[in-house]
Design an enzyme around this catalytic site. Structure first.
Site, PDB file in Angstrom:
ATOM      1  N   TYR A 154      -5.971  -1.257  -7.032  1.00  0.00           N
ATOM      2  CA  TYR A 154      -5.340  -2.437  -6.432  1.00  0.00           C
ATOM      3  C   TYR A 154      -4.700  -2.124  -5.080  1.00  0.00           C
ATOM      4  CZ  TYR A 154      -0.927  -1.282  -9.111  1.00  0.00           C
ATOM      5  OH  TYR A 154       0.189  -0.712  -9.685  1.00  0.00           O
ATOM      6  N   GLU A 155      -4.493  -3.215  -4.317  1.00  0.00           N
ATOM      7  CA  GLU A 155      -4.041  -3.145  -2.924  1.00  0.00           C
ATOM      8  C   GLU A 155      -5.019  -2.385  -2.029  1.00  0.00           C
ATOM      9  OE1 GLU A 155      -1.906  -5.167  -2.250  1.00  0.00           O
ATOM     10  OE2 GLU A 155      -1.012  -5.474  -4.216  1.00  0.00           O
ATOM     11  N   GLY A 156      -6.291  -2.458  -2.358  1.00  0.00           N
ATOM     12  CA  GLY A 156      -7.317  -1.797  -1.555  1.00  0.00           C
ATOM     13  C   GLY A 156      -7.730  -0.483  -2.179  1.00  0.00           C
ATOM     14  N   ARG A 214       0.821  -1.203   0.000  1.00  0.00           N
ATOM     15  CA  ARG A 214       0.000   0.000   0.000  1.00  0.00           C
ATOM     16  C   ARG A 214       0.860   1.260   0.000  1.00  0.00           C
ATOM     17  NH1 ARG A 214      -5.077  -1.949   3.935  1.00  0.00           N
ATOM     18  NH2 ARG A 214      -6.104  -3.114   2.260  1.00  0.00           N
TER      19      ARG A 214
END
Length: 586
Positions: free
Chosen positions: A439-441, A298
């Site tokens: 992506y990655e949240g 992140r």
């Protein structure tokens, strides 16, 4: 299409004046990080970024990654560029010497990674995921797992992946179905499918180490029943040698809007007898362990927001200087001039520039906090730094990627019609940037993390501490620029009122305005970074570089920070109406 030049002066300024590199290199374990060494690393990284990695950016976008006869091929030049990183030990910059790393600060590694991602984001995703795998195994793996996998991952001889998402389990990891069946000798056989796996397969490295979330037969339901497994592409012998191909295969590659050269794979585990894997740490604690990799990812994706913005800005600035079109309003020169002198183009470029500087300050501050949290000798100071890193991570990921998209879009606008034409390169930056907020949240997930976990959970206590620190910066700023100090103080007060409002709202309504709150806090912390920048720049006001820093700080205060009032009003007044319309009327 322009080339990429690493903004070394800006990077050095933020490292030394805002992120406190000297304090970080003074921490235990970083004794070798002398000023001469860190400077030489930055210089060499800049050369590699500009001369080796950046020229492949357009090639990668056009050629993409391909799956044929069970093998994934990457664009021409990819292998040679990866070999340069491996031979130079670049992948191990921030990892301990006991595993073959350089043992240097995370902060310095972030500066290097910024250059990699600006030069070629699709390429830089491979070292990014590999470094995340190192963090997870180093933090939770057994001594045997560390000895087997870390030296090769640190060197880059092997690469790493993160396997969470499944067709029926996106952000809701409780729905994971991949199974892990005990073999009886301490190993497991995995069966299932994972999607959206970045660099899930390729031929650049000798082996690929997959970190996979799966369920044991007796696992409890939900996220409490998820375990983490190491599943290599090729089985590894006791002596570290590579053996037979594991039952892991790339079923297909996704066709994407951007980052074409990054192979985004659908991975099939256990199509035959089962993919052999080993359990990391304790059973049913996999999600906790995977967060070591996810938090690294992140922060790294937030760095991508900065990196792609920097590349888009360089492209737009070059075009604005070269493009002759019309006569700017109020222009008194005899000769025709580039559109850079049209007032609105200048405003757009200044807006891009100041947001980039604010992002860089925020991201490097977060990176320094990670170093302090792991290396400071005082436990209280480590805990404080970890709390700060936890608070900043959703801002780094959520706010920086949204700003990166904004800047890439603005860069397209500066080009006018030519920005819509692929050959200029501006469109690629716009397309590549789009994934970073997803992506990655997603941004909403980062905002929920900030509001539900890090604001409501303690009644706003931790974030109040952050706001107190920003207020202290505003007080120091008053001696240098009263107007900007007043704006920063007013924005901080608006944030305090917004926090109190969120704490009093029902959770559903607080979540409805979580993204605006994330934007508010990102803008505010960015304002703090710009205030610190102006203070540092006052040390040598006759220096043209530092004088420019003062100007962009004031521009941020007048054109960006002033938007916080509107966000605060939205948070205080607009939560209830979000869910007021019945679903069938949407």
């Amino acid at each position: 299409m322009t080339t990429y030049t690493a903004p070394l002066a800006d990077i050095r300024f933020v490292l030394t004046s805002l992120a406190g590199l000297a304090d970080i290199t003074a921490l235990p374990g970083f004794e070798d990080a002398s000023p001469d060494l860190t400077d030489s690393i930055l210089e060499e990284a800049a050369k590699i970024a500009a001369g080796t990695i950046a020229p492949l950016n357009r090639v990668g976008d056009l050629e993409g990654a391909h799956l044929k006869d069970g093998k994934v091929s990457l664009p021409e030049g990819w292998q040679q560029a990866w070999d340069v990183l491996v031979e130079g030990g670049w992948n191990g910059l921030a990892f301990p010497a006991e595993f073959g790393g350089m043992g240097l600060p995370n902060l310095l590694n972030v500066a290097v990674q910024e250059m990699w991602h600006s030069a070629n984001m699709a390429f830089a995703l491979c070292p990014m995921l590999t470094q995340g795998a190192v963090n997870a195994i180093a933090g939770y793996g057994s001594d045997e797992q560390k000895a087997t996998y870390l030296p090769k991952l640190v060197s880059g001889q092997w690469t790493g992946t993160m396997n969470l998402t499944e067709p029926a389990a996106g952000s809701d990891l409780a729905a994971i179905r991949t199974r892990a069946v005990p073999v009886g000798d301490g190993s497991f056989r995995l069966f299932g499918q994972k999607i959206f796996i970045t660099y899930g397969d390729h031929e650049m490295a000798e082996n690929i180490v997959h970190l996979v979330l799966a369920r044991l037969p007796d696992a409890p339901p939900g996220v409490k029943g998820i375990s983490l497994f190491i599943v290599p592409k090729f089985l590894v012998g006791a002596d570290g040698s590579l053996g037979a191909r594991n039952d892991v295969a790339c079923a297909s590659l996704e066709h994407k809007l951007g980052i074409h050269a990054s192979p985004t794979a659908v991975m099939a585990f256990g199509e035959n007898q089962g993919a052999i894997g080993t359990l990391v740490g304790q059973a049913n604690r996999g999600l906790e362990y995977m967060f070591a990799m996810m938090n690294h990812a992140r922060q790294s994706v937030g760095l991508q927001g900065l990196a792609i913005a920097e590349r888009a800005y360089q492209q737009a600035l070059t075009y604005a200087r070269e493009r002759i079109q019309g006569r700017p309003a109020g222009w008194t020169g005899d000769d025709r001039t580039g559109i850079v002198n049209h007032p609105d183009v200048r405003r757009t470029l200044m807006d891009m520039k100041c947001r980039i500087e604010a992002m860089r300050g925020l991201i490097y501050k977060a990176a320094a906090a990670v170093d302090l949290a792991h290396h400071h000798p005082d436990s209280t100071r480590r805990a404080e730094a970890q709390l700060l890193a936890d608070l900043l991570t959703p801002l780094v990921k959520g706010w920086s990627t949204e700003v990166g998209n904004f800047v890439a879009s603005a860069g397209l606008q500066v080009h006018g019609g030519m920005g819509f034409i692929e050959e200029t390169g501006a469109a690629q930056h716009f397309r590549d940037a789009r994934i970073t907020t997803i992506y990655e949240g997603t941004t909403a997930i980062q905002a929920n993390d900030l509001v539900l976990r890090k604001t409501l959970r303690d009644g706003g206590a931790a974030i109040d501490g952050m706001l107190a620190d920003i207020a202290a910066t505003a007080n120091r700023l008053a001696a240098h620029d009263k107007a900007l100090a007043a704006r920063l103080s007013a924005a901080t007060e608006a944030a305090k009122i917004s926090v109190r409002c969120l704490v009093e709202l029902p959770q559903r309504e607080a979540a409805a305005v979580a993204v605006p709150f994330l934007e508010l806090m990102g803008t505010l912390v960015g304002g703090q970074m710009m205030a610190e920048q102006l203070i540092a720049a006052q040390a040598a006001p006759s220096d043209r570089f530092l004088a420019a820093k003062s100007v962009t700080a004031r521009f941020y205060g007048e054109h960006v920070l002033t938007r916080i009032d509107g966000l605060a009003q939205l948070i205080q007044a607009g939560a209830g109406v979000v869910m007021a319309l019945d679903e069938d009327l949407l």
